[in-house]
Design an enzyme around this catalytic site. Sequence first.
Site, PDB file in Angstrom:
ATOM      1  N   HIS A  92      25.133  25.183  35.245  1.00 42.55           N
ATOM      2  CA  HIS A  92      25.137  26.634  35.459  1.00 42.55           C
ATOM      3  C   HIS A  92      26.185  27.311  34.580  1.00 42.55           C
ATOM      4  CE1 HIS A  92      24.493  30.172  38.244  1.00 42.55           C
ATOM      5  NE2 HIS A  92      25.605  30.529  37.630  1.00 42.55           N
ATOM      6  N   GLU A  93      27.416  26.792  34.600  1.00 40.45           N
ATOM      7  CA  GLU A  93      28.477  27.405  33.799  1.00 40.45           C
ATOM      8  C   GLU A  93      28.266  27.155  32.311  1.00 40.45           C
ATOM      9  OE1 GLU A  93      30.337  29.441  35.216  1.00 40.45           O
ATOM     10  OE2 GLU A  93      29.802  28.858  37.251  1.00 40.45           O
ATOM     11  N   THR A 108      53.900  56.365  43.167  1.00 40.10           N
ATOM     12  CA  THR A 108      55.072  56.543  44.038  1.00 40.10           C
ATOM     13  C   THR A 108      56.358  56.265  43.272  1.00 40.10           C
ATOM     14  OG1 THR A 108      53.733  55.868  45.935  1.00 40.10           O
ATOM     15  CG2 THR A 108      56.127  55.825  46.205  1.00 40.10           C
ATOM     16  N   PRO A 148      44.382  54.950  39.816  1.00 40.24           N
ATOM     17  CA  PRO A 148      43.997  53.780  40.618  1.00 40.24           C
ATOM     18  C   PRO A 148      45.191  53.227  41.384  1.00 40.24           C
ATOM     19  CG  PRO A 148      43.245  53.583  38.329  1.00 40.24           C
ATOM     20  CD  PRO A 148      44.187  54.734  38.374  1.00 40.24           C
ATOM     21  N   PRO A 149      44.936  52.427  42.415  1.00 45.24           N
ATOM     22  CA  PRO A 149      46.044  51.834  43.175  1.00 45.24           C
ATOM     23  C   PRO A 149      46.899  50.925  42.300  1.00 45.24           C
ATOM     24  CG  PRO A 149      43.972  51.612  44.368  1.00 45.24           C
ATOM     25  CD  PRO A 149      43.622  52.102  43.005  1.00 45.24           C
ATOM     26  N   GLY A 150      48.201  50.956  42.525  1.00 41.06           N
ATOM     27  CA  GLY A 150      49.108  50.047  41.834  1.00 41.06           C
ATOM     28  C   GLY A 150      49.565  50.495  40.475  1.00 41.06           C
ATOM     29  N   THR A 151      49.256  51.738  40.074  1.00 40.57           N
ATOM     30  CA  THR A 151      49.641  52.184  38.733  1.00 40.57           C
ATOM     31  C   THR A 151      51.030  52.811  38.696  1.00 40.57           C
ATOM     32  OG1 THR A 151      48.375  54.207  39.177  1.00 40.57           O
ATOM     33  CG2 THR A 151      47.299  52.493  37.871  1.00 40.57           C
ATOM     34  N   GLY A 152      51.694  52.966  39.838  1.00 42.16           N
ATOM     35  CA  GLY A 152      53.075  53.431  39.835  1.00 42.16           C
ATOM     36  C   GLY A 152      53.252  54.896  40.153  1.00 42.16           C
TER      37      GLY A 152
END
Length: 679
Positions: free
Chosen positions: A455-456, A240, A234-238
């Site tokens: 609602h919450e 590069t 996934p994006p951002g997992t390191g």
Amino acid sequence: MAQPERNSQKDNKRGGGDPNFNWRGVILFAIAFALIGLAVLFRGGTGYGAEEDVPYNRFLELLEHKQIVSDAKYPLRLVIEEGRPTQTIRGAYSRPGVGNTPAQMVPFRTTIYLNFTTDLQEKLDKAGMPIAIRAESNVLAQAVIGFVPIALFLLILYFLFRQQIRMAGKGALNFGKSKARMLARDKNKITFKDVAGVEEAKDEVQELVEFLRDPKKFQKLGGRIPKGVLLVGPPGTGKTLLARAIAGEADVPFFSISGSDFVEMFVGVGASRVRDMFEQGKKSAPCIIFIDEIDAVGRHRGHGVGGGHDEREQTLNALLVEMDGFDTQEGVIIIAATNRPDVLDPALLRPGRFDRQITVNLPDVKGREEILRVHSKKVKLAEGVDMGVVARGTPGYSGAELANVINEAALLAARRGLKGITLSELEEARDKVRWGKERRSLALSEKEKTNTAYHEAGHALLLEMLEFTEPLHKVTIIPRGPSLGSTMWLPLEDKYTQRRNELLDDLVVSMGGRVAEEIVFGDVTSGARGDIQMATRLARKMVCEWGMSEKMGMVEYGEHEDYVFLGRDISRARDYSEATAEQIDQEVRKLVDDAYARAKEILVKNREKLEVIAKALLEFETLDGNQIREVIEHGRLINPPSPPPTSGSKLAPEKPPRQVVVAPDVAPPLGGGLSGAPA
């Protein structure tokens, strides 16, 4: 993620001055016009000084008064120019001095017309003045003199635009050159110590480092190191960062290029750049070539919307040929990264090209703690801050998100004037990164606040009443991100699968907000749009993908993938009949309706607790899980939170978050306001 250092030496030399004003060009233009003026002014001059233009009648007066001189130094000459109706007399005359000033010799030039000077020879003979006649052909000289200003102007233009001309030529000749940026050994300071949370991936690439350090160790036994390594995750997992760490550990050059850098508007450029990139790598071997986002150039061939052959496919063909043609014994290793492995061409993934695929997953709780420790070295933490607590509260966060959490916490602590980052800032930063910042400046009417509170409260009460739900973390009616209110839960541990009972209870919790509105007000609002969307998506996955419908059985209906690949999926036919599609819709509807009925039954039985939670939310705006459990067990708040900032104030000051030790979360927030909320 650290960025490669760039050599800015050239930029430092270009200092000072207005970059939009070319002083050198102005100076060159001034010199050009000066030279042209001088050429026009002095063309036709003699070898013994500048000449005075003397009219013919004045020449006759000088001749009559014996002032004309004809000797060896100043001979009197008649210059006949071919092709012209005039002749020129060149010589010198004596100018009498004034007072004690001696007489001066003044060179002169007199133009005569042949038609009107027939008796000139007689006058010269009478005055005893010999004259030398010389014929000249000045056609070439005149042409040269006429061309000199133009040549000078063109020369000045060349010097003025020389840099632009060179760059244009360079761009034209280097279109096919690779845009790979080389990170030299002394510039790459990233090592495996800077990479945390991906221990398995680090172990797999360790042998690449050993090969680059000592290739003979593997060649001795006949082993062949992988030609290519594909990092998937996934994006951002390191991904590069891991590739740079391999180069840093092996102490070899690191070529970095993006997949989009290959393809240009000109045909054949991408393939040429691929070939040039491999040539550069072979010259710098041993080295690492890193191709980021390879899915930009490595997609399935023949899956374009219009079909046929395009520039991207030609670039991919060149990449396939080059990866097949070079040998790993040369010391060049290709590392590529992508988060879309499903769209890559199978020929690119086969052994012999990308021999090894390494999955870089989201970090687990131990990995998150290590990542947080790496990033916290750059900031100042308060004493007693336990990164393990923060790690347990951030499941599903990537390395990039964890770095953002640390940075947001540092900014928040600086705004509050603290000397160090506390757990309170880290928790609020975590909530801000995942769910958005609290929007206290958003002025809500009492009617909307009351509706949001009930609602919450419906979501929160069901989370605590049902057996298979995750522990409630926090419920708030403060607008956060796109929603007017949020109900957040955090699992006790990292979860990778979910049981059917857990999913059914999640559906019930999703219905809680709409059911509470219906019970209390006898009407519903558009605030449950996000709940309905999430419940429908979950129910459809249970029926079509996870085989959790007794009627439909353990059959997958449709090819479900995380991402859509338009070129492949646009023409894919549905692999089940219309009757089956109708049954699927009925099963999805049954799951949602059953969840709605269960939610309504539970909330009607616990109407008093719902009222207490909603009123507490209207008073305190935010309640944590422990306080909700107090209401359920004792019917009232035993340890109420501190009162919120001035209620109703449009610009109320930001309330410091409570320090709550929580466990991790995986689910997005439920809550009203996901639809129809102010942007």
